[in-house]
Design a protein around this motif. Structure first.
Motif, PDB file in Angstrom:
ATOM      1  N   LEU A 152     -21.906  40.323  14.326  1.00 20.25           N
ATOM      2  CA  LEU A 152     -22.267  39.398  15.401  1.00 20.25           C
ATOM      3  C   LEU A 152     -21.099  38.569  15.920  1.00 20.25           C
ATOM      4  O   LEU A 152     -20.922  38.462  17.144  1.00 20.25           O
ATOM      5  CB  LEU A 152     -23.418  38.491  14.953  1.00 20.25           C
ATOM      6  CG  LEU A 152     -24.786  39.164  14.870  1.00 20.25           C
ATOM      7  CD1 LEU A 152     -25.848  38.169  14.437  1.00 20.25           C
ATOM      8  CD2 LEU A 152     -25.173  39.802  16.199  1.00 20.25           C
ATOM      9  N   LEU A 165     -29.911  37.461  19.741  1.00 16.78           N
ATOM     10  CA  LEU A 165     -29.300  38.081  18.575  1.00 16.78           C
ATOM     11  C   LEU A 165     -30.364  38.289  17.512  1.00 16.78           C
ATOM     12  O   LEU A 165     -31.107  37.361  17.178  1.00 16.78           O
ATOM     13  CB  LEU A 165     -28.174  37.188  18.024  1.00 16.78           C
ATOM     14  CG  LEU A 165     -27.113  36.726  19.029  1.00 16.78           C
ATOM     15  CD1 LEU A 165     -26.136  35.770  18.366  1.00 16.78           C
ATOM     16  CD2 LEU A 165     -26.371  37.925  19.631  1.00 16.78           C
ATOM     17  N   ARG A 179     -27.038  35.063   9.767  1.00 20.09           N
ATOM     18  CA  ARG A 179     -27.407  33.944  10.635  1.00 20.09           C
ATOM     19  C   ARG A 179     -26.279  32.913  10.701  1.00 20.09           C
ATOM     20  O   ARG A 179     -25.972  32.372  11.767  1.00 20.09           O
ATOM     21  CB  ARG A 179     -28.700  33.293  10.141  1.00 20.09           C
ATOM     22  CG  ARG A 179     -29.908  34.208  10.221  1.00 20.09           C
ATOM     23  CD  ARG A 179     -31.163  33.558   9.718  1.00 20.09           C
ATOM     24  NE  ARG A 179     -31.731  32.626  10.688  1.00 20.09           N
ATOM     25  CZ  ARG A 179     -32.904  32.032  10.552  1.00 20.09           C
ATOM     26  NH1 ARG A 179     -33.647  32.274   9.482  1.00 20.09           N
ATOM     27  NH2 ARG A 179     -33.353  31.207  11.478  1.00 20.09           N
ATOM     28  N   ALA A 182     -23.029  33.527  13.161  1.00 21.91           N
ATOM     29  CA  ALA A 182     -23.122  33.508  14.622  1.00 21.91           C
ATOM     30  C   ALA A 182     -22.641  32.210  15.240  1.00 21.91           C
ATOM     31  O   ALA A 182     -22.874  31.972  16.434  1.00 21.91           O
ATOM     32  CB  ALA A 182     -24.548  33.801  15.059  1.00 21.91           C
ATOM     33  N   VAL A 187     -30.278  33.236  15.530  1.00 26.82           N
ATOM     34  CA  VAL A 187     -30.404  34.641  15.158  1.00 26.82           C
ATOM     35  C   VAL A 187     -31.816  34.867  14.623  1.00 26.82           C
ATOM     36  O   VAL A 187     -32.243  34.208  13.684  1.00 26.82           O
ATOM     37  CB  VAL A 187     -29.372  35.047  14.089  1.00 26.82           C
ATOM     38  CG1 VAL A 187     -29.547  36.516  13.709  1.00 26.82           C
ATOM     39  CG2 VAL A 187     -27.953  34.790  14.579  1.00 26.82           C
TER      40      VAL A 187
END
Length: 325
Positions: A152, A165, A179, A182, A187
């Motif tokens: 990501l 995302l 998570r 990002a 996310v």
């Protein structure tokens, strides 16, 4: 000529512990990897990797060598995985890269590539996704290991306008890590992989061999791209795609046994990433094409990015010099 890395007869060691906390700039990583692909058509060399698989998926080993003309770096890389399918609860992964300066003949470093490998793979994934779907607004990452955790931030560096995302995985710790990767962007954790894939512009297969479910061709919407660098994208996406791109067609043939049809065949690759980046080939034929992109590790990117990481580490006073020769 005196090397800036280590005196004659010595070798600079860069274990993983000495690479942690280095200030990687994702945009710069993307540029370094992109330049390595461009240089493949201008003096670089990247022979196909050598792969050894033990019977019964007992172990997986491979080695690669490459010369990056852009940075003047030669890289020798070796990887060994024990119990790659995690069937005996005894998984082990060992890897290294030996870098040499091809402008003066001096060794640069012997470095662990636990960070280097996923970082260059994530950059390659981002380059493939940006080429095939430059207007993407949503991305789905399948897998929460190291590869999934780096996907990501690199996608966001290449495609900052991504709005949605998503991540699919089974391990709570890995899901939290993705998570957190990002940079504060929300996310979503996916419960229904099919429903998520139906809405995603970009699907990244970054899971390990133990993946429980894979994205199928029927789940891909028109104009979407599926980038496979591990597992998580089914072989029928490769066979059913409207267009296929790869970092290297030769590498794909050497490393993608899982994608072969029952009769052992593979569909042909329509374009390779270096030619796409140079504008010599298209990343798709039609905006509605479902594109399959195969991201096989190429040592030329290890050479270029390894040199970048080594220079960061040297500037930070990291590593250890040992008498080796």
């Amino acid at each position: 000529m005196t090397s800036k890395y280590a005196p004659r007869g010595q070798l600079w060691l860069l274990p993983q512990s000495q690479q942690e906390g280095l200030d990687f700039d994702h945009g710069q990583v993307l540029k370094v990897v992109e330049q390595a692909y461009l240089a493949l058509r201008d003096g670089s060399s990247n022979p196909a990797k050598t792969v050894v698989e033990a019977p019964g998926d007992h172990s997986l080993s491979y080695s690669m060598v490459a010369r990056d003309a852009g940075s003047g770096t030669v890289c020798f890389k070796g990887v060994y995985e024990f119990d790659p399918r995690r069937t005996r609860d005894s998984y082990q992964f060992h890897s290294f890269a030996f870098l040499c300066d091809d402008t003066d003949g001096s060794p640069i470093a012997l470095m662990d590539v636990v960070t280097l490998g996923p970082l260059r793979s994530a950059a390659t994934t981002a380059l493939l996704a940006r080429a095939a779907c430059p207007d993407a607004r949503s991305a789905l990452v399948v897998g929460t290991g190291v590869q999934g955790q780096m996907a990501l931030p690199m996608l966001l560096a290449a495609l900052p306008d991504l709005e949605r995302l998503q991540v699919a995985g089974t391990y709570a710790e890995g899901l939290r890590a993705v998570r957190d990767s990002a940079g504060g962007r929300p996310v979503e954790i996916v419960d229904d992989l099919r429903a998520a894939a139906l809405e995603a512009d970009i699907v990244v297969g970054a899971a390990g061999l133990s993946v429980k479910e894979e994205v199928r061709r029927a789940w891909m919407k028109p104009g979407a791209v599926a980038v496979l660098l591990g597992y998580g994208v089914h072989a029928d996406v490769c066979h059913g795609a409207d267009y296929r791109i790869a970092t290297s067609a030769a590498q794909m043939l050497a490393t993608c046994e899982d994608l072969r049809a029952e009769d052992g065949t593979l569909p042909s690759v329509d374009a390779e990433l270096p030619d796409i980046l140079l504008g010599h080939a298209a990343a798709l034929r039609d905006p509605g094409d479902v594109v399959f992109a195969y991201n096989s590790g190429m040592a030329v990117t290890d050479a270029a990015l390894g040199r970048y990481i080594a220079d960061l580490a040297l500037a930070a006073g990291r590593g250890e010099q040992v008498t080796f020769w």
